[in-house]
Write a protein that holds these residues in place. Structure first.
Motif, PDB file in Angstrom:
ATOM      1  N   ARG A 440      -1.584  -0.582   4.104  1.00 53.03           N
ATOM      2  CA  ARG A 440      -1.826  -1.433   2.938  1.00 53.03           C
ATOM      3  C   ARG A 440      -3.249  -1.965   2.975  1.00 53.03           C
ATOM      4  NH1 ARG A 440       2.714  -5.800   1.774  1.00 53.03           N
ATOM      5  NH2 ARG A 440       1.496  -6.021  -0.151  1.00 53.03           N
ATOM      6  N   GLY A 441      -3.720  -2.466   1.819  1.00 49.21           N
ATOM      7  CA  GLY A 441      -5.081  -2.982   1.747  1.00 49.21           C
ATOM      8  C   GLY A 441      -5.345  -3.669   0.424  1.00 49.21           C
ATOM      9  N   ARG A 442      -6.578  -3.557  -0.036  1.00 52.79           N
ATOM     10  CA  ARG A 442      -7.012  -4.275  -1.229  1.00 52.79           C
ATOM     11  C   ARG A 442      -8.320  -3.661  -1.713  1.00 52.79           C
ATOM     12  NH1 ARG A 442      -3.641  -6.921  -3.814  1.00 52.79           N
ATOM     13  NH2 ARG A 442      -2.754  -7.243  -1.774  1.00 52.79           N
ATOM     14  N   VAL A 443      -8.553  -3.691  -3.030  1.00 56.78           N
ATOM     15  CA  VAL A 443      -9.824  -3.280  -3.610  1.00 56.78           C
ATOM     16  C   VAL A 443     -10.662  -4.535  -3.819  1.00 56.78           C
ATOM     17  CG1 VAL A 443     -10.971  -2.101  -5.515  1.00 56.78           C
ATOM     18  CG2 VAL A 443      -8.707  -1.328  -4.762  1.00 56.78           C
ATOM     19  N   ASP A 444     -11.901  -4.559  -3.290  1.00 61.68           N
ATOM     20  CA  ASP A 444     -12.717  -5.766  -3.417  1.00 61.68           C
ATOM     21  C   ASP A 444     -13.482  -5.781  -4.733  1.00 61.68           C
ATOM     22  OD1 ASP A 444     -14.980  -4.151  -3.153  1.00 61.68           O
ATOM     23  OD2 ASP A 444     -15.407  -4.758  -1.086  1.00 61.68           O
ATOM     24  N   GLU A 445     -14.286  -6.821  -4.941  1.00 61.10           N
ATOM     25  CA  GLU A 445     -14.987  -6.994  -6.211  1.00 61.10           C
ATOM     26  C   GLU A 445     -16.037  -5.919  -6.439  1.00 61.10           C
ATOM     27  OE1 GLU A 445     -16.487 -10.953  -6.079  1.00 61.10           O
ATOM     28  OE2 GLU A 445     -14.573 -11.853  -6.712  1.00 61.10           O
ATOM     29  N   GLN A 446     -16.470  -5.235  -5.374  1.00 63.66           N
ATOM     30  CA  GLN A 446     -17.446  -4.151  -5.498  1.00 63.66           C
ATOM     31  C   GLN A 446     -16.771  -2.794  -5.723  1.00 63.66           C
ATOM     32  OE1 GLN A 446     -20.599  -4.303  -2.424  1.00 63.66           O
ATOM     33  NE2 GLN A 446     -19.766  -6.307  -1.840  1.00 63.66           N
ATOM     34  N   GLY A 447     -15.459  -2.805  -5.809  1.00 60.52           N
ATOM     35  CA  GLY A 447     -14.733  -1.559  -6.021  1.00 60.52           C
ATOM     36  C   GLY A 447     -14.470  -0.772  -4.762  1.00 60.52           C
ATOM     37  N   ARG A 448     -14.766  -1.351  -3.607  1.00 60.51           N
ATOM     38  CA  ARG A 448     -14.495  -0.675  -2.341  1.00 60.51           C
ATOM     39  C   ARG A 448     -13.031  -0.892  -1.942  1.00 60.51           C
ATOM     40  NH1 ARG A 448     -19.058  -3.428   1.311  1.00 60.51           N
ATOM     41  NH2 ARG A 448     -17.856  -5.212   0.519  1.00 60.51           N
ATOM     42  N   VAL A 449     -12.434   0.134  -1.368  1.00 55.48           N
ATOM     43  CA  VAL A 449     -11.030   0.071  -0.975  1.00 55.48           C
ATOM     44  C   VAL A 449     -10.950  -0.226   0.522  1.00 55.48           C
ATOM     45  CG1 VAL A 449      -8.809   1.250  -0.960  1.00 55.48           C
ATOM     46  CG2 VAL A 449     -10.485   1.783  -2.748  1.00 55.48           C
ATOM     47  N   TRP A 450     -10.401  -1.381   0.860  1.00 56.53           N
ATOM     48  CA  TRP A 450     -10.193  -1.769   2.254  1.00 56.53           C
ATOM     49  C   TRP A 450      -8.731  -1.524   2.617  1.00 56.53           C
ATOM     50  CZ3 TRP A 450     -14.189  -3.515   5.316  1.00 56.53           C
ATOM     51  CH2 TRP A 450     -15.392  -3.805   4.653  1.00 56.53           C
ATOM     52  N   PHE A 451      -8.501  -1.015   3.823  1.00 59.22           N
ATOM     53  CA  PHE A 451      -7.129  -0.689   4.210  1.00 59.22           C
ATOM     54  C   PHE A 451      -6.987  -0.724   5.722  1.00 59.22           C
ATOM     55  CE2 PHE A 451      -9.648   3.130   3.606  1.00 59.22           C
ATOM     56  CZ  PHE A 451      -9.422   3.872   4.749  1.00 59.22           C
ATOM     57  N   ALA A 452      -5.753  -0.867   6.158  1.00 56.78           N
ATOM     58  CA  ALA A 452      -5.430  -0.849   7.582  1.00 56.78           C
ATOM     59  C   ALA A 452      -4.914   0.522   7.964  1.00 56.78           C
ATOM     60  CB  ALA A 452      -4.385  -1.907   7.906  1.00 56.78           C
ATOM     61  N   GLU A 453      -5.401   1.037   9.088  1.00 55.53           N
ATOM     62  CA  GLU A 453      -4.920   2.307   9.624  1.00 55.53           C
ATOM     63  C   GLU A 453      -3.910   1.997  10.731  1.00 55.53           C
ATOM     64  OE1 GLU A 453      -9.051   4.827   8.811  1.00 55.53           O
ATOM     65  OE2 GLU A 453      -8.269   4.639  10.845  1.00 55.53           O
ATOM     66  N   TYR A 454      -2.641   2.147  10.407  1.00 59.28           N
ATOM     67  CA  TYR A 454      -1.577   1.693  11.296  1.00 59.28           C
ATOM     68  C   TYR A 454      -1.586   2.451  12.626  1.00 59.28           C
ATOM     69  CZ  TYR A 454       3.159   0.125  12.550  1.00 59.28           C
ATOM     70  OH  TYR A 454       4.252  -0.430  13.173  1.00 59.28           O
ATOM     71  N   ARG A 455      -1.687   3.770  12.567  1.00 60.33           N
ATOM     72  CA  ARG A 455      -1.755   4.555  13.794  1.00 60.33           C
ATOM     73  C   ARG A 455      -3.194   4.858  14.216  1.00 60.33           C
ATOM     74  NH1 ARG A 455       3.127   5.654  11.619  1.00 60.33           N
ATOM     75  NH2 ARG A 455       4.874   5.839  13.084  1.00 60.33           N
ATOM     76  N   GLY A 456      -4.131   4.632  13.344  1.00 62.00           N
ATOM     77  CA  GLY A 456      -5.542   4.772  13.699  1.00 62.00           C
ATOM     78  C   GLY A 456      -6.086   3.538  14.383  1.00 62.00           C
ATOM     79  N   MET A 457      -5.301   2.439  14.378  1.00 68.71           N
ATOM     80  CA  MET A 457      -5.672   1.185  15.039  1.00 68.71           C
ATOM     81  C   MET A 457      -7.041   0.691  14.564  1.00 68.71           C
ATOM     82  SD  MET A 457      -2.966   1.021  16.992  1.00 68.71           S
ATOM     83  CE  MET A 457      -1.693   2.220  17.388  1.00 68.71           C
ATOM     84  N   ALA A 458      -7.221   0.657  13.236  1.00 67.63           N
ATOM     85  CA  ALA A 458      -8.540   0.321  12.704  1.00 67.63           C
ATOM     86  C   ALA A 458      -8.442  -0.281  11.311  1.00 67.63           C
ATOM     87  CB  ALA A 458      -9.419   1.572  12.655  1.00 67.63           C
ATOM     88  N   ILE A 459      -9.535  -0.929  10.893  1.00 67.89           N
ATOM     89  CA  ILE A 459      -9.776  -1.255   9.492  1.00 67.89           C
ATOM     90  C   ILE A 459     -10.615  -0.128   8.910  1.00 67.89           C
ATOM     91  CG2 ILE A 459     -11.032  -2.772   7.916  1.00 67.89           C
ATOM     92  CD1 ILE A 459     -10.312  -5.117   9.659  1.00 67.89           C
TER      93      ILE A 459
END
Length: 555
Positions: A440-459
Motif C-alpha cells: 500500500r502507499g499514496r500519491v503525493d502532491e507532485q504525482g509521485r507514487v510512494w509505496f511499501a515493499e512488503y517482501r522487498g523490505m523497503a520504501i
C-alpha cells in the motif's frame, strides 16, 4: 568616565549579554513533569529504553526513550498531575519490581528505573526476532509473512503440531476471514482463500514442525534480538490511546481537518472517531448489506468534503459517511458480478472530483471497478495482466492521482500498474527488487507514487515523470513494511507488521531514523499529520486496540 572605565563597563555589559544568550535556550526549554535514569547491573546506564507512564484511571499512555546517559524526561505538557504506573520496553530486561511516580503541577518528579534480566526472553520476542532466530532459508521464513495478519509468530513456534497437524491447520486457516483473531475468529461463507505456492504446502509444514515444540520441550536454537535503537532514535514522544473494546482492530487511521482521528475496524462493522484531546471514542454502526458474510472494514479514505469512506470487505460494498447527517451511503457490487469471495476492501478517491468516479478493487480475482457517482453505476475494467508473464496482476493497494489515474500495487510480484483515467491504457513499471510485493502507499502532491515493499523490505517511489522507481531499504531486518506515505517536510514514513518499529526516511539524504514503539503493534496504514513540522505519524495498533501518535524531535 575615562576610556579605561568605559571599556571595562562595555566588557561587563557584553559578558552579561552573552551569558543571557547562552542561558536563554535552557531557560526556554519546556517544563519537565517527570525525569529519571535507567540502569542495570549488566549495563550500568542504559540508552534506548522505552519508558512509559500511564496515569491511574486514564486511557492514554505517554512514552519517551532514554538517552546515552540513561536519562529520560516527560514534558509537563504531556503528564497531568496524578499517580503514574511506569513500564519499560528493552528486550532482555524487565523492571526490577513495580514502579510508580507521583506527578505534581508545582515540581518535577524523579523516578530512577532499575532493570534486571528477564526470566522469559521468548515472551519478549517480536515477530522479526522470531524470524531472525529460527533456522531456515529466507524463502521459508517469508512464507510466515502471510500468518501475521491474524496472530503473532510465537503462536506457531510454541505449538506442538507435526507436519500432518500443520496441514490441517492450513486447511482451517484458509477458511477464515483475514480480519480474524484468536479471540474473534470469523469463518468465511462458502469460500476459501488462496493457499498459494500452487497448493503444495507440505514442505512448509515439515519445516514448521522442525522449529516448534513438536520434537522437543524447548527450542534448540539461540534467540536473536534486535539491538536497542540509539542516538536520534531516542528523541521522540509516543502517545497511545486505548480504544474502548479489546476487539477493535484500528486498521487504518486518518485525521480530518478538525484534527479528529478516524479509524476503520478490521473485525467489526463500525467506523470510529476519536477526539484526540479527550480520548473520547464514538463508533458509528455500518449497515450490514450481505447478511451471513464476515464483518469488518479495511481501507479508510477522506474525500474533498472531509467525509470518511471505507471498503467493507466481504460485505462486497463500499460506504461513505456523511459527518453532518451521520448517515451512511452504501454501494454494493452488482448482483450479477458478486461471488461468495467478493471483497471490496480498497478504494481510491484522490482524483474523484475530476470525473466523479471512484476506483475500487475486488480482491476476488483482483478485478478493477469504477463507480460513477452521477449514475451510481459500476464499470468493470477486468483484471490487468503482467505483460512479462501473462499472469494476473495481484492488486493489493489502489491509489489515484489528481487526474484520477489509478495506480495498482501488485502484491503477487513487483509491478506498479498505471491505468489512464481517460484511455484506460495500462502502463507497467517494475520495481528494482524482484518480487518486492508492493502493498500500500499514496500519491503525493507532485504525482509521485510512494509505496511499501512488503517482501522487498523497503520504501519505494515511482517518479511518474521519468518512469523510474527508487528504493530505500529499511535498516532493521524483517521490517516487512505494509504502507508508506510522504510528508510535506521532506520525509517518508513506514511501519512494520513485525518489529514494532516505525521508520522516518529523510528523502534528500536517504537516511532513516527508526523509533521503537512501547509494545507489540501490528501496524498497517501510516498517516502523517503535516500540520506540524516535523509531521507527526499516526498508526493503529491492529492487535492492541489502540491508536498511536509518534512525534519525532529533530535537532
Amino acid at each position: 568616565m575615562d576610556s579605561r572605565n568605559k571599556l571595562l563597563a562595555l566588557t561587563t555589559a557584553l559578558t552579561a549579554a552573552l551569558v543571557g544568550l547562552c542561558a536563554g535556550p535552557a531557560q526556554s526549554q519546556a517544563p519537565v513533569a517527570l525525569t529519571g535514569q535507567v540502569s542495570s547491573a549488566a549495563e550500568a546506564v542504559m540508552e534506548g529504553v522505552v519508558v512509559s507512564a500511564k496515569r491511574e484511571g486514564a486511557t492514554v499512555t505517554i512514552s519517551v526513550v532514554s538517552d546515552d546517559k540513561g536519562r529520560f524526561s516527560f514534558p509537563a505538557s504531556k503528564l497531568e498531575p496524578g499517580r503514574y504506573t511506569l513500564a519499560i520496553r528493552a528486550v532482555g530486561y524487565e523492571l526490577d519490581g513495580p514502579k510508580a511516580a507521583e506527578v505534581t503541577a508545582s515540581s518535577t518528579a524523579t523516578a530512577d528505573v532499575k532493570l534486571r534480566p528477564t526470566r522469559n526472553l521468548a515472551k519478549q520476542l517480536n515477530n522479526a526476532e522470531w524470524l531472525a532466530s529460527v533456522p531456515g532459508t529466507d524463502t521459508q521464513k517469508k512464507a510466515l509473512l502471510n500468518c501475521i495478519s491474524c496472530h503473532n509468530l510465537d503462536r506457531i513456534v510454541s505449538s506442538a503440531y507435526d507436519a500432518d497437524g500443520f496441514m490441517q491447520v492450513f486447511d482451517r486457516m484458509t477458511g477464515y476471514y483475514p480480519g480474524s483473531t484468536p479471540q474473534h475468529p470469523q469463518p468465511l461463507t462458502n469460500f476459501t482463500r488462496d493457499r498459494g505456492r500452487d497448493g503444495n504446502l507440505l514442505p512448509i509444514a515439515e519445516w514448521l514442525s522442525s522449529i516448534n515444540l513438536s520434537q522437543q520441550e524447548t527450542w534448540n536454537y539461540q534467540f536473536k534480538t534486535l539491538p536497542r535503537l540509539t542516538g536520534k532514535s531516542t528523541k521522540v514522544i509516543i502517545t497511545e490511546y486505548d480504544l474502548p473494546d479489546a476487539r477493535i482492530q484500528p486498521h487504518d487511521v486518518m485525521l480530518d481537518r478538525e484534527g479528529n482521528a478516524w479509524y476503520s475496524d478490521f473485525g467489526q462493522m463500525f467506523l470510529g472517531k476519536m477526539d484526540v484531546k479527550t480520548g473520547k471514542v464514538t463508533q458509528y454502526p455500518i449497515p450490514v448489506v450481505k447478511p451471513g458474510w464476515p464483518l469488518g472494514t479495511l481501507n479508510l479514505e477522506m474525500d474533498k468534503s472531509d467525509n470518511p469512506w471505507v471498503g467493507v470487505m466481504y460485505q462486497s460494498a463500499i460506504a461513505k459517511f456523511d459527518k453532518k447527517t451521520e448517515k451512511f451511503t452504501m454501494w454494493s457490487t452488482p448482483k450479477e458480478w458478486d461471488t461468495a469471495g467478493g471483497q471490496l476492501g480498497h478504494l481510491a478517491l484522490e482524483g474523484t472530483p475530476v470525473d466523479n468516479k471512484v476506483w475500487i478493487k475486488n480482491s476476488d480475482g483482483t478485478a478493477i471497478y469504477r463507480l460513477d457517482l452521477v449514475t451510481n453505476k459500476f464499470e468493470n475494467l477486468g483484471t490487468p495482466k503482467d505483460p512479462r508473464t501473462g499472469r494476473r496482476i495481484g492488486t493489493y493497494g489502489i491509489h489515484s492521482d489528481q487526474q484520477n489515474n489509478a495506480y495498482l500495487l501488485d502484491f503477487s510480484a513487483g509491478n506498479i500498474v498505471k491505468i489512464d483515467a481517460k484511455t484506460k491504457q495500462e502502463t507497467v513499471y517494475l520495481t528494482p527488487t524482484p518480487n518486492s510485493t508492493p502493498r500500500r502507499g499514496r500519491v503525493d502532491e507532485q504525482g509521485r507514487v510512494w509505496f511499501a515493499e512488503y517482501r522487498g523490505m523497503a520504501i519505494g517511489m515511482l517518479d511518474t515523470e521519468t518512469g523510474k522507481i527508487q528504493e530505500w531499504k529499511v535498516p532493521s531486518p524483517w521490517s516487512a513494511p505494509y504502507d508508506a506515505m510522504a510528508g510535506k517536510d521532506g520525509s517518508a514514513w513506514t511501519g512494520s507488521m513485525l518489529n514494532d518499529r516505525v521508520s522516518r526516511l529523510d528523502v534528500k539524504t536517504g537516511q532513516y531514523i527508526e523509533y521503537q514503539l512501547p509494545r507489540s503493534t501490528n501496524i498497517r496504514r501510516v498517516y502523517i499529520d503535516d500540520r506540524t513540522n516535523p509531521g507527526a505519524l499516526w498508526v493503529g495498533s491492529n492487535h492492541g486496540a489502540s491508536i498511536v501518535k509518534v512525534e519525532p524531535i529533530l535537532d
